[in-house]
Design a protein around this motif. Structure first.
Motif, PDB file in Angstrom:
ATOM      1  N   GLN A 203     -93.298 -19.868  46.122  1.00  0.00           N
ATOM      2  CA  GLN A 203     -92.030 -20.410  45.659  1.00  0.00           C
ATOM      3  C   GLN A 203     -92.311 -21.277  44.433  1.00  0.00           C
ATOM      4  N   ASN A 214     -94.083 -20.811  38.750  1.00  0.00           N
ATOM      5  CA  ASN A 214     -93.216 -19.823  39.385  1.00  0.00           C
ATOM      6  C   ASN A 214     -93.966 -18.989  40.432  1.00  0.00           C
ATOM      7  N   SER A 343     -80.110 -16.014  47.574  1.00  0.00           N
ATOM      8  CA  SER A 343     -80.337 -17.364  47.065  1.00  0.00           C
ATOM      9  C   SER A 343     -81.099 -17.299  45.742  1.00  0.00           C
ATOM     10  N   GLU A 345     -83.733 -18.905  44.984  1.00  0.00           N
ATOM     11  CA  GLU A 345     -85.170 -18.849  45.263  1.00  0.00           C
ATOM     12  C   GLU A 345     -85.617 -17.422  45.565  1.00  0.00           C
ATOM     13  N   ASP A 346     -84.839 -16.723  46.399  1.00  0.00           N
ATOM     14  CA  ASP A 346     -85.199 -15.344  46.731  1.00  0.00           C
ATOM     15  C   ASP A 346     -85.021 -14.419  45.535  1.00  0.00           C
ATOM     16  N   GLU A 348     -85.572 -15.201  42.483  1.00  0.00           N
ATOM     17  CA  GLU A 348     -86.742 -15.406  41.621  1.00  0.00           C
ATOM     18  C   GLU A 348     -87.932 -14.600  42.144  1.00  0.00           C
TER      19      GLU A 348
END
Length: 364
Positions: A203, A214, A343, A345-346, A348
């Motif tokens: 993450q 990243n 989301s 985050e997901d 990315e």
């Protein structure tokens, strides 16, 4: 003699009458039970009908309407009869089990019902779609560049209409990712043994005052102290965007965002101009991180494939990473992600999965 002829004529007339009543009657029943009005006689179809009313197949600039049977009942005789026989289960569930007789029940079975229809359309090569739409009749130059590209890709890879056009008349099932998958990924990272020479964030990972790293960025471990690792990031920087570290020269996969303090700590090479007039230079940065990291990208890519199955393949067939370039994937992934509940985050992680498998990166 006359009586014999009359008897024969009577038998023939009776046969024609019986044939008309049986075959004609059967045909009439099949036609009647294929009408949209008949479908709506089951109150459980009201939700599906309202969704259909909001679709281009109900109302469009051409004034052409596709009724329920046009999409759900193939015209081929065998498939037609098989579909009619299969449909008896809907009557059973309507009047006996009440399987989808409430809004809550309907939603709970939406994915199951959709998968059933999608499977049938894949099996018959989207026969009902093709009864109206013909690839050879498409004026592709009137399509958007993306649509034209996807149709060409579908033809080249033997895909069928339903692979990409799943939400043409009804709402798609709500995409949900099992939270246990992320938890398993975190646990895998927490188990990364000391002494691992190259690690990968799962993450966005802070590196103190230097900025953030990243997901999936390869990090060379320089030193370890308990849960803290000193790592080195190697990448490229473009003149005018010094706060960003990229995967490679001209490859705009962001591997880290660097603060002013981080920029001052960079070890840099010489700028070199690319064919487009942009100036790039190799850079590296040593920083401290404390968050768990993975010993390889395999578990991260496995998680990304689950994201792909849930949030991408629910709407269309899987698009392999090598379909687009590393620079094209971010805008493609974002435009698709905006249509889902994925989301940030997901998204990315999923974007990095596509970028690291892009056609100009694989084998690099």
């Amino acid at each position: 003699m006359k009586n014999k002829k009359r008897a024969v004529a009577g038998v023939l007339a009776l046969g024609v009458g019986i044939g008309w009543l049986t075959l004609g009657g059967t045909h009439a029943v099949l036609e009647k039970t294929s009408s949209t009005e008949f479908c709506l006689s089951c109150h459980t179809m009201e939700a599906a009908y309202k969704e259909y009313q909001g679709s281009v197949h109900f109302s469009n600039t051409k004034g052409i309407r596709a009724e329920c049977a046009d999409c759900h009942i193939p015209t081929d005789t065998v498939d037609y009869l098989a579909t009619k026989i299969r449909a008896t289960k809907d009557i059973y569930h309507e009047f006996v089990t009440g399987k989808i007789n409430t809004e809550e029940k309907y939603e709970s079975h939406r994915a199951e019902m959709a998968e059933t229809v999608w499977a049938q359309l894949r099996e018959n090569d989207s026969a009902t779609c093709r009864s109206c739409h013909d690839q050879d009749a498409m004026e592709t130059y009137d399509q958007s560049a993306d649509a034209r590209k996807m149709h060409e890709y579908a033809v080249a890879n033997n895909q069928t209409c339903i692979d990409c056009h799943k939400g043409v008349a009804h709402l798609l099932p709500e995409a949900k990712m099992d939270s246990s998958a992320l938890q398993h990924l975190v646990e895998t990272a927490q188990a990364t043994p000391a002494g691992t020479e190259v690690v990968y964030p799962l993450q966005v990972t802070p590196m103190g005052e230097f900025g953030t790293i990243n997901p999936a960025t390869p990090l060379t471990v320089v030193a370890e102290n308990g849960n803290q690792r000193t790592v080195r990031i190697d990448g490229y920087q473009m003149a005018g965007a010094e706060q960003v570290m990229y995967m490679g020269e001209g490859k705009r996969a962001v591997i880290a965002m660097v603060s002013e303090q981080g920029q001052q700590a960079l070890t840099t090479g010489e700028y070199k101009e690319d064919p487009y007039g942009n100036k790039w230079r190799p850079v590296s940065l040593e920083a401290n991180i404390e968050q768990p990291v993975l010993a390889s990208t395999e578990p991260l890519w496995a998680y990304a494939e689950q994201l792909d199955n849930v949030y991408c393949s629910t709407c269309h067939a899987k698009i392999p990473g090598h379909h687009f370039t590393v620079n094209a994937w971010p805008s493609v992934a974002k435009s698709m992600g905006d249509r889902t509940a994925i989301s940030a985050e997901d998204l990315e992680i999923l974007t990095k999965y596509f970028q690291y498998n892009a056609k100009d990166v694989v084998g690099h």
